[in-house]
Write a protein that holds these residues in place. Structure first.
Motif, short mmCIF file in Angstrom:
data_model
loop_
_atom_site.label_atom_id
_atom_site.label_comp_id
_atom_site.label_asym_id
_atom_site.label_seq_id
_atom_site.Cartn_x
_atom_site.Cartn_y
_atom_site.Cartn_z
N ARG A 323 1.07 -0.93 0.26
CA ARG A 323 -0.15 -0.35 -0.08
C ARG A 323 0.87 1.42 -0.20
NH1 ARG A 323 -3.52 1.56 4.71
NH2 ARG A 323 -4.23 2.41 3.24
N GLY A 324 1.58 1.28 0.68
CA GLY A 324 2.41 1.88 0.65
C GLY A 324 3.75 2.52 -0.28
N TYR A 325 4.72 1.07 -0.55
CA TYR A 325 5.53 1.30 -1.38
C TYR A 325 5.60 1.06 -3.62
CZ TYR A 325 8.58 2.49 2.96
OH TYR A 325 8.68 2.71 3.58
N GLY A 326 4.46 0.28 -2.89
CA GLY A 326 4.02 -0.29 -4.22
C GLY A 326 2.94 0.41 -4.73
N ASN A 327 2.40 -0.29 -5.68
CA ASN A 327 0.74 -0.77 -6.56
C ASN A 327 -0.69 -0.86 -6.22
OD1 ASN A 327 -1.05 1.24 -8.46
ND2 ASN A 327 -0.43 0.10 -10.08
N ALA A 328 -0.94 -1.16 -4.80
CA ALA A 328 -2.21 -2.29 -4.29
C ALA A 328 -2.92 -1.17 -3.30
CB ALA A 328 -1.68 -2.56 -3.35
N SER A 329 -4.70 -1.36 -3.46
CA SER A 329 -4.97 -0.67 -2.50
C SER A 329 -5.14 -0.93 -1.51
CB SER A 329 -6.24 0.22 -3.19
OG SER A 329 -7.34 -1.44 -3.79
N TYR A 487 14.51 12.76 -7.58
CA TYR A 487 13.54 12.73 -8.38
C TYR A 487 14.21 11.94 -9.76
CZ TYR A 487 10.88 13.06 -13.16
OH TYR A 487 10.36 12.46 -14.54
N LYS A 488 15.65 12.58 -10.28
CA LYS A 488 16.20 11.92 -11.14
C LYS A 488 17.08 11.09 -10.72
CE LYS A 488 17.08 13.99 -14.38
NZ LYS A 488 15.85 13.93 -15.95
N LYS A 489 17.31 10.30 -9.50
CA LYS A 489 17.68 9.27 -9.07
C LYS A 489 16.69 8.13 -9.20
CE LYS A 489 20.68 10.91 -5.50
NZ LYS A 489 20.69 11.10 -3.61
N ASP A 490 15.96 8.32 -8.78
CA ASP A 490 14.47 7.42 -9.15
C ASP A 490 12.96 8.37 -9.13
OD1 ASP A 490 12.72 5.12 -9.13
OD2 ASP A 490 13.60 4.88 -7.01
N PRO A 491 12.95 8.19 -11.18
CA PRO A 491 11.68 8.67 -11.67
C PRO A 491 10.47 8.31 -11.74
CG PRO A 491 13.53 8.28 -13.38
CD PRO A 491 13.71 7.75 -11.91
N THR A 492 10.58 6.71 -10.34
CA THR A 492 9.50 6.27 -10.21
C THR A 492 9.11 5.88 -8.61
OG1 THR A 492 10.91 4.14 -10.93
CG2 THR A 492 9.75 4.88 -12.74
N ASP A 493 9.90 6.24 -8.04
CA ASP A 493 9.62 6.95 -6.55
C ASP A 493 8.31 7.27 -5.89
OD1 ASP A 493 10.52 5.95 -3.24
OD2 ASP A 493 9.63 7.94 -3.83
N ARG A 494 7.17 7.25 -5.58
CA ARG A 494 5.82 7.71 -4.90
C ARG A 494 6.49 8.38 -4.44
NH1 ARG A 494 1.25 3.68 -3.32
NH2 ARG A 494 -0.14 5.30 -2.55
N TRP A 495 7.23 8.54 -3.88
CA TRP A 495 7.47 10.12 -2.77
C TRP A 495 7.91 10.78 -3.30
CZ3 TRP A 495 8.23 9.97 2.42
CH2 TRP A 495 7.52 9.31 4.18
N ASN A 496 8.54 10.40 -4.87
CA ASN A 496 9.59 12.00 -5.38
C ASN A 496 8.52 11.62 -5.88
OD1 ASN A 496 12.06 10.49 -4.35
ND2 ASN A 496 12.61 9.51 -5.78
N LEU A 497 7.62 11.32 -7.15
CA LEU A 497 6.62 12.00 -7.54
C LEU A 497 5.99 12.74 -6.63
CD1 LEU A 497 5.79 8.58 -9.53
CD2 LEU A 497 6.98 10.78 -10.36
N ASN A 498 4.94 12.23 -5.47
CA ASN A 498 4.28 13.15 -4.54
C ASN A 498 4.85 14.04 -4.35
OD1 ASN A 498 1.65 12.89 -2.97
ND2 ASN A 498 3.68 12.64 -1.28
N TYR A 499 5.97 14.11 -3.78
CA TYR A 499 6.58 15.68 -3.33
C TYR A 499 7.08 16.94 -4.61
CZ TYR A 499 6.65 14.47 1.63
OH TYR A 499 6.74 14.22 2.85
N GLY A 500 7.38 16.08 -5.98
CA GLY A 500 7.99 16.48 -6.83
C GLY A 500 6.60 17.71 -7.15
N THR A 501 5.35 16.49 -7.54
CA THR A 501 3.99 17.48 -7.89
C THR A 501 3.75 18.20 -7.46
OG1 THR A 501 3.68 14.95 -8.97
CG2 THR A 501 1.65 16.27 -9.08
N LEU A 502 2.96 18.21 -6.12
CA LEU A 502 2.36 19.25 -4.78
C LEU A 502 3.73 20.39 -4.96
CD1 LEU A 502 0.94 16.42 -2.29
CD2 LEU A 502 -0.12 17.76 -4.52
N GLY A 503 5.51 20.00 -4.91
CA GLY A 503 6.24 20.91 -4.51
C GLY A 503 6.08 22.04 -5.37
N ALA A 504 5.91 21.88 -6.64
CA ALA A 504 6.23 22.22 -8.61
C ALA A 504 4.86 23.24 -8.54
CB ALA A 504 6.42 21.93 -8.95
#
Length: 744
Positions: A323-329, A487-504
């Motif tokens: 739930r936290g690290y993968g793609n499960a609901s 994000y550049k280290k790991d463009p698919t990490d959920r935390w990187n994507l979440n923080y990057g999306t809202l931060g921008a």
């Protein structure tokens, strides 16, 4: 009887006993101090003590029977005939005692000045140890994971010994990759001893050879070393022997409960054990792919042994991590977790791993906190070095209004796992937002990023710091760069994507947010991350139709709760100008707020947001008197929070003050406070985004509000310009974005 004691005195028995005791004590201290620095085995000290104990009565008997005289050793005769010689012997013994005492004092001074710091690194917990990954000597690469998995199991078993302080694998395995020097490694981990070795597994013969070495970290000498070569069926016996040798050499006395824990086997089926060890290794990687692989291995293990309690407990944990690290609901994993938890509880309800699985499931999946703290306390009592349980206890205590006790659990976590980047990030978060120790929190992050920049979960450090620098210094540019690098280290990490999306969005750089959100839609399409991130963009751009479609889809996928549905639907109606519809939706969804009963009790455990939304709706609908009643209650609640917390988070305190003024319709105070926070206190986190979301909708047509908004937006755009130049330098700027942002 009196004559007997007088005879002991005349024959110098008392003086010999005193001299012997002082000399023996001095010898023991010398061996105990010098021995470890010269690499002597612990057996030297223990054998010396035995010899001295045996020698004591012998020395007393010889003193009674013989004495030294000018004529040599002589059998004691009548005391009155040897008075002069006895006195001379007594004086010699006095000189010996004085000399030994003087030497003892000198030794103690030398030991204190020159040897004290060399004997131990961790002075508060002498029996402290880190187990390092073993060198893999196996020719078959398929079984190379044993070199990590078996030391990890040794850590687990040593963790059940209360007298030992055992560093968790994340710290010891991670530090071992970057630091080669034994003493530097031990100092970083704050331990006095290290256990390392090598492992060779031959799959053809199913034989395993393990060499283990216990090292005194202060001087690098090997205290104990032994090789084991057995069939793999006996691997758990080898692990037990190693653990017992460690405890014995570190002079830790095992209590019956610990003896039982070391003797226990989690399974007698060695194929099941292999599958379990491999699954645990995949679980450590915390990716969707690895978690699915771990689950597949656990399913194979349980198929071979249906009553494998630890396997069922690990299934609960692994599905929870998805739930936290993968793609499960939540809806996907909840029934699976429940099934395996029920089986584990039926098999071994008191096992620490089962107690942890139960607490984690109830706390994170069911949001039921009733027995969580009690279960976790049981788990760490049975297994004192259970890091994951200590960390979950920190979360449970903090969420149930016991932050001080929670922080003690977090400190225990870091004592056991000092090099873990994730736990250090949690410490920094706690320091920054609960204790308002901003500089200390940032220092914790900087230190850990310097030590382990590429450790698992190290991105949490940078992501938390990206929030800290905005709150403490108002630096949106550095905040973006921190998120961008992760994000550049790991463009698919959920935390990187979440923080990057809202931060921008906070930089009015929504094309970058949309770029990252597309990855979220592709990789995490079955999770509420889509609602969180894509929904934030729609709301930011006031794309009401698109957001309504997303809310409807989220309801269909069961991503959001009934309360979240009510708040979203009411907010959308409010943004569309349909205040009466919004009010009706809200009052149906929150009847306890609408009827005012919530005001009769304490607002401590009530979410602030629904009350604030209701106040907004009431004022927009012209019901100011009722709105004032709610506003007074929420402001009293905020003031109480500020007064009772000696060190409230600066941002949280700022937020409460702004929300109070807005709820009370004190426009002048609201605008003055918001301007002070943003430009004087340099807390620039979320304010611009909140204004874009429509959080202060009632004032949007007010000229004074518009003036402040334009001033804040100008500062945001100034920093955005620096970020755009940075992205161009990195080759990550799309020229089409200039037109989208109106920059042409």
């Amino acid at each position: 009887m009196g004559n007997f004691f007088e005879e002991l005195k005349n024959r110098n028995v008392y003086k010999v006993a005193t001299a012997y005791a002082i000399t023996a004590w001095l010898l023991i201290q010398v061996v105990d101090t010098v021995g470890p620095n010269l690499g002597w085995p612990d057996a030297v000290a223990s054998n010396l003590i035995k010899v001295l104990l045996v020698g004591f009565p012998i020395a007393l008997v010889l003193t009674w029977l013989y004495e030294f005289t000018p004529k040599g050793l002589k059998r004691t005769g009548k005391v009155q005939e040897e008075t002069i010689d006895n006195k001379r012997a007594g004086r010699r013994l006095n000189h010996l005692i004085i000399g030994v005492l003087a030497f003892t004092i000198c030794f103690m001074l030398v030991e204190r000045l020159f040897f004290a710091d060399r004997i131990t690194i961790n002075k508060t917990q002498k029996a402290s140890i880190a187990v390092l990954p073993f060198d893999n000597l196996s020719l078959d690469s398929e079984y190379a994971f044993f070199a990590n998995a078996l030391p990890a199991r040794i850590i687990d078993e040593l963790a059940s010994i209360g007298g030992l302080n055992v560093t968790n694998r994340t710290s010891s395995f991670g530090a071992n990759k970057t630091i080669g020097n034994t003493k530097e490694l031990a100092e970083l981990l704050n331990v006095n001893y290290l256990l390392d070795g090598d492992l060779n597994y031959d799959s053809g013969s199913n034989r395993v050879r393990i060499s283990a070495h216990l090292i005194n970290a202060a001087n690098g000498y090997i205290m104990w070393s032994k090789s084991f070569e057995e069939d793999f069926e006996n691997i758990q016996d080898i692990q037990e022997k190693v653990c017992r040798e460690v405890a014995s050499n570190l002079r830790v006395q095992l209590i019956p409960q610990e003896e039982e824990a070391l003797s226990e086997r989690i399974t007698e089926n060695q194929e099941v054990y292999k599958l379990f060890l491999r699954a645990k290794e995949f679980t450590m990687n915390r990716t969707e792919k690895d978690l699915l692989q771990a689950i597949e291995l656990l399913e194979q293990a349980i198929a071979l042994e249906p009553n494998f309690a630890e396997g069922h407990a690990q299934m609960v944990v692994s599905h929870g991590l998805r739930r936290g690290y993968g793609n499960a609901s939540k809806e996907e994993v909840r029934p699976i977790m429940k099934k395996h938890l029920e089986k584990a509880l039926a098999l071994a309800p008191e096992k620490p791993e089962v107690l942890f699985a139960k607490a984690s499931y109830e706390f994170r999946t069911l949001n039921n906190k009733t027995n969580v703290v009690e279960d976790l306390k049981k788990a760490v009592e049975k297994k004192p070095g259970y890091v994951e349980a200590h960390y979950e206890l920190y979360n449970a205590l903090t969420s149930t209004g016991q932050p001080e006790l929670g922080f003690k659990s977090l400190q225990k976590v870091l004592q056991l796992d000092p090099g873990n980047s994730f736990y250090n990030a949690m410490l920094a978060r706690h320091l920054f937002w609960r204790f308002n120790e901003q500089e200390k929190a940032i220092a914790v992050i900087d230190r850990q990023m310097m030590i382990s920049p590429d450790a698992p979960n190290a991105n949490r450090l940078a992501l938390f710091k990206s929030l800290f620098v905005v709150e403490a210094y108002g630096d949106l540019v550095e905040s973006f760069k921190l998120k961008y690098r992760e994000y550049k280290k790991d463009p698919t990490d959920r935390w990187n994507l979440n923080y990057g999306t809202l931060g921008a969005l906070g930089l009015d750089l929504w094309p970058w947010s949309e770029k990252l959100a597309r990855t979220i839609q592709l990789r995490f399409s079955d999770t509420r991350a889509v609602w969180n991130n894509v929904g934030a963009i729609y709301l930011y751009k006031r794309d009401i139709d698109a957001y309504q479609d997303l809310v409807n889809y989220s309801i269909q996928e069961k991503w959001i709760t009934n309360d979240e549905i009510t708040l979203d639907q009411a907010h959308l109606q409010m943004l569309s100008g349909n205040v009466e519809n919004a009010l009706e939706i809200f009052e149906q969804g929150f009847p306890n707020i609408a009827n005012g009963k919530v005001l009769d009790g304490d607002l401590e455990y009530l979410e602030d947001l629904p009350v604030l939304v209701y106040i907004e709706l009431l004022r927009m609908n012209g019901e100011d008197e009722k709105a004032d009643e709610f506003a007074n209650s929420i402001c009293d609640h905020y003031y109480k929070k500020i007064e009772t917390n000696p060190k409230p988070s600066a941002h949280r305190k700022n937020t409460m003050m702004v929300e109070c003024y807005y709820a009370s319709d004190k426009k002048k105070e609201f605008l003055a406070k918001l301007e002070e926070i943003y430009f004087d206190r340099m807390d620039k986190r979320d304010w611009y985004v909140n204004m874009k979301y429509g959080d202060y909708l009632r004032y949007e047509e007010d000229p004074e509000y518009q003036k402040l908004f334009n001033k804040i937006e100008a500062d945001v755009h100034r920093q955005r310009a620096e970020v755009i130049e940075f992205l161009k330098e990195q080759g990550d700027w799309n020229p089409a974005w200039d037109k989208e942002l109106g920059l042409e």
